[in-house]
Scaffold this active site. Structure first.
Site, mmCIF file in Angstrom:
data_model
loop_
_atom_site.group_PDB
_atom_site.id
_atom_site.type_symbol
_atom_site.label_atom_id
_atom_site.label_comp_id
_atom_site.label_asym_id
_atom_site.label_seq_id
_atom_site.Cartn_x
_atom_site.Cartn_y
_atom_site.Cartn_z
ATOM 1 N N LYS A 185 37.226 40.766 38.442
ATOM 2 C CA LYS A 185 36.753 40.319 39.752
ATOM 3 C C LYS A 185 35.270 40.602 39.992
ATOM 4 C CE LYS A 185 40.791 39.214 41.818
ATOM 5 N NZ LYS A 185 41.078 38.019 42.613
ATOM 6 N N ASP A 222 37.804 43.180 49.358
ATOM 7 C CA ASP A 222 38.588 41.952 49.424
ATOM 8 C C ASP A 222 40.046 42.300 49.679
ATOM 9 O OD1 ASP A 222 38.915 39.224 49.424
ATOM 10 O OD2 ASP A 222 39.203 39.068 47.270
ATOM 11 N N ASP A 249 36.307 33.887 45.487
ATOM 12 C CA ASP A 249 36.337 35.102 44.672
ATOM 13 C C ASP A 249 36.868 34.737 43.292
ATOM 14 O OD1 ASP A 249 36.023 37.862 44.211
ATOM 15 O OD2 ASP A 249 38.156 38.212 44.570
ATOM 16 N N GLN A 299 42.488 40.198 34.106
ATOM 17 C CA GLN A 299 43.185 40.888 35.189
ATOM 18 C C GLN A 299 44.574 41.350 34.752
ATOM 19 O OE1 GLN A 299 43.532 38.484 38.721
ATOM 20 N NE2 GLN A 299 44.432 40.108 39.945
ATOM 21 N N THR A 337 31.136 36.384 42.849
ATOM 22 C CA THR A 337 31.804 35.953 44.075
ATOM 23 C C THR A 337 30.804 35.080 44.821
ATOM 24 O OG1 THR A 337 33.128 37.975 44.231
ATOM 25 C CG2 THR A 337 32.870 36.675 46.240
ATOM 26 N N GLU A 372 48.621 29.693 41.206
ATOM 27 C CA GLU A 372 49.779 29.111 41.884
ATOM 28 C C GLU A 372 49.978 27.648 41.498
ATOM 29 O OE1 GLU A 372 49.724 30.519 46.282
ATOM 30 O OE2 GLU A 372 47.688 30.779 45.493
ATOM 31 N N GLU A 412 38.975 31.392 49.959
ATOM 32 C CA GLU A 412 38.986 32.511 50.895
ATOM 33 C C GLU A 412 37.990 32.328 52.041
ATOM 34 O OE1 GLU A 412 39.126 36.517 49.556
ATOM 35 O OE2 GLU A 412 39.594 35.985 47.482
ATOM 36 N N GLU A 449 39.475 31.244 43.957
ATOM 37 C CA GLU A 449 40.281 31.736 45.076
ATOM 38 C C GLU A 449 39.663 31.228 46.378
ATOM 39 O OE1 GLU A 449 40.964 35.949 44.949
ATOM 40 O OE2 GLU A 449 42.445 35.759 43.350
ATOM 41 N N HIS A 507 50.338 33.230 49.600
ATOM 42 C CA HIS A 507 49.732 33.487 48.289
ATOM 43 C C HIS A 507 50.372 34.704 47.618
ATOM 44 C CE1 HIS A 507 46.867 34.051 45.081
ATOM 45 N NE2 HIS A 507 46.592 35.264 45.516
ATOM 46 N N ARG A 561 41.991 35.662 35.135
ATOM 47 C CA ARG A 561 43.399 36.059 35.207
ATOM 48 C C ARG A 561 43.882 36.783 33.953
ATOM 49 N NH1 ARG A 561 43.994 36.085 40.557
ATOM 50 N NH2 ARG A 561 43.804 34.016 41.492
#
Length: 437
Positions: free
Chosen positions: A265, A136, A245, A252, A269, A382, A212, A210, A143, A249
């Site tokens: 992660k 990825d 994905d 992470q 997915t 975000e 994507e 996410e 972003h 957070r």
């Protein structure tokens, strides 16, 4: 076979009828893998209107005589054998499909034997390929900048390397699932309070999506030590899918120093079931981003381009039962072309194999006034400013920050052409509670 009203005359026609704004016209012909209750064996198919052309069944008929691809390629449980063929084979077979579905095709008389309802409850979609390796990238400037501002401030938003190479990480292929597959909230080490030094082991509290796109590598594998130029790499893009994905957070934040994301992660997915070929997206090519500073020669892609495909993200809560629109972004928002991503991936001589998958990274819309564009953001990180600024998702949830148990996320993408649309289907997943120890 049921028929539908065809809205306008299209430049390429089919005996399968559908509205003019249908996402799966003959100009699209995306590939997928499906099964039915009546025939539970998984096999390859092509979406056309509200139907799936059963390629395994078609390959056993006399209509296959003009096919440029051997029948056994599609008499398998997935698309791997087809993906491993060469780009000229993909092009020839696409031409064959266009011909066999044309209004004057003799297949029309036998359509009921090979065309199955795509939207019926008895039809089930599966992963279209057996994904070997998954990488990825982090290729959306908006972003990366937005996330960097939230974490490090505007002066240090982008790391020094970001405008020189496509940043990426190696993901986990085993936990990639097809749209519609629910998953459990991950559990891991997190900090109970931001100022804590000692972690706890608990269910993720900051679960994110996410928005994507992913692309599938096809054709001949590269050899260990072999590098690809962007021009060479572009020929190996078999097709594109929508991807989510999912990201933990808080896991992470604690784990990513110094080697990047790992457990945050690898738990799930989601991809859409339909692979759209670059040939279907030719009318939607747009100029790639300008690169300042200039990229190193091995990444130079003077003929590079992006695809303009609007992408929509919606969230459904258990309280409301209906989807609420959250974001509209676009596939075009990658600072690096897909070909540059593959070329960089091979720069060290890493060998790449058919059915390997690579993601674009979260796609967010650039802002013109240095302020985040709330309607075009591809992640809750975000949108909620790292959870610091709740927003109203709908009348039932006015304090949205992160995903809760029971929430569903749906990504769709449709490019509007001249008299037809090119759709990507749906990429949908639902959050289940964490598994208790």
């Amino acid at each position: 076979m049921p028929s539908h009203t065809l809205g306008v005359a299209l430049p390429i026609m089919s005996f399968v009828q559908y509205p003019a704004d249908h996402p799966f016209p003959i100009q699209n012909l995306p590939y997928g893998v499906f099964s039915t209750d009546a025939q539970p064996v998984t096999r390859p198919g092509v979406a056309i209107g509200d139907y799936i052309l059963d390629l395994a069944a078609l390959s056993k008929t006399a209509h296959w005589a003009k096919s440029p691809v051997k029948a056994e390629v599609f008499q398998t449980a997935n698309l791997d054998a087809f993906v491993a063929l060469e780009p000229e084979d993909w092009a020839a077979f696409r031409a064959f499909l266009t011909s066999i579905l044309a209004p004057s095709s003799p297949l029309k008389a036998d359509a009921d034997a090979v065309l199955l309802p795509r939207t019926a409850k008895s039809t089930h979609m599966h992963l279209p390929i057996r994904i070997g390796d998954y990488t990825d990238f982090y290729a959306s400037y908006a972003h990366a900048f937005n996330a960097g501002v939230l974490i490090r401030g505007p002066e240090n938003a982008l790391q020094p390397n970001w405008k020189h190479l496509p940043v990426g990480y190696h993901g986990r292929a085993s936990s990639i699932v097809v749209s519609g597959t629910p998953f459990h909230r991950p559990t891991g080490q997190i900090l109970d309070k931001p100022t804590d030094k000692q972690p706890i082991f608990a269910p993720c509290r900051k679960l994110d999506y996410e928005l994507e796109t992913a692309f599938i590598y096809g054709g001949s594998p590269t050899k260990l030590g072999q590098r690809l130029t962007p021009a060479q790499a572009r020929k190996h893009i078999f097709g594109l899918v929508l991807m989510n994905d999912w990201s933990a957070r808080d896991i992470q934040t604690w784990e990513y120093v110094p080697l990047g994301p790992f457990l945050s992660k690898n738990f799930c997915t989601t991809i859409a079931p339909w692979i759209v070929s670059p040939a279907a997206l030719e009318p939607f090519k747009v100029k790639q981003y300008d690169h300042e500073p200039a990229l190193l020669p091995y990444l130079d892609d003077p003929e590079g381009y992006n695809f303009a495909v609007p992408l929509h993200l919606e969230v459904k809560t258990a309280e409301s039962g209906d989807y609420s629109h959250v974001s509209t972004s676009d596939m075009r928002h990658t600072y690096y072309t897909f070909a540059q991503m593959i070329a960089h991936h091979s720069a060290t001589g890493c060998n790449i194999r058919p059915s390997d998958m690579m993601g674009s990274g979260t796609l967010s819309v650039p802002s013109n006034d240095n302020a985040p564009n709330d309607g075009g953001l591809g992640s809750l990180l975000e949108r909620s400013r790292l959870g610091r600024e709740p927003f109203a998702l709908n009348d039932q949830r006015k304090d949205m920050t992160w995903l809760r148990d029971g929430d569903s996320v749906r990504i769709t993408g449709v490019a509007k052409g001249d008299g037809y649309n090119i759709g990507f289907g749906e990429c949908e997943g639902t959050v289940l509670p964490a598994v208790e120890a």
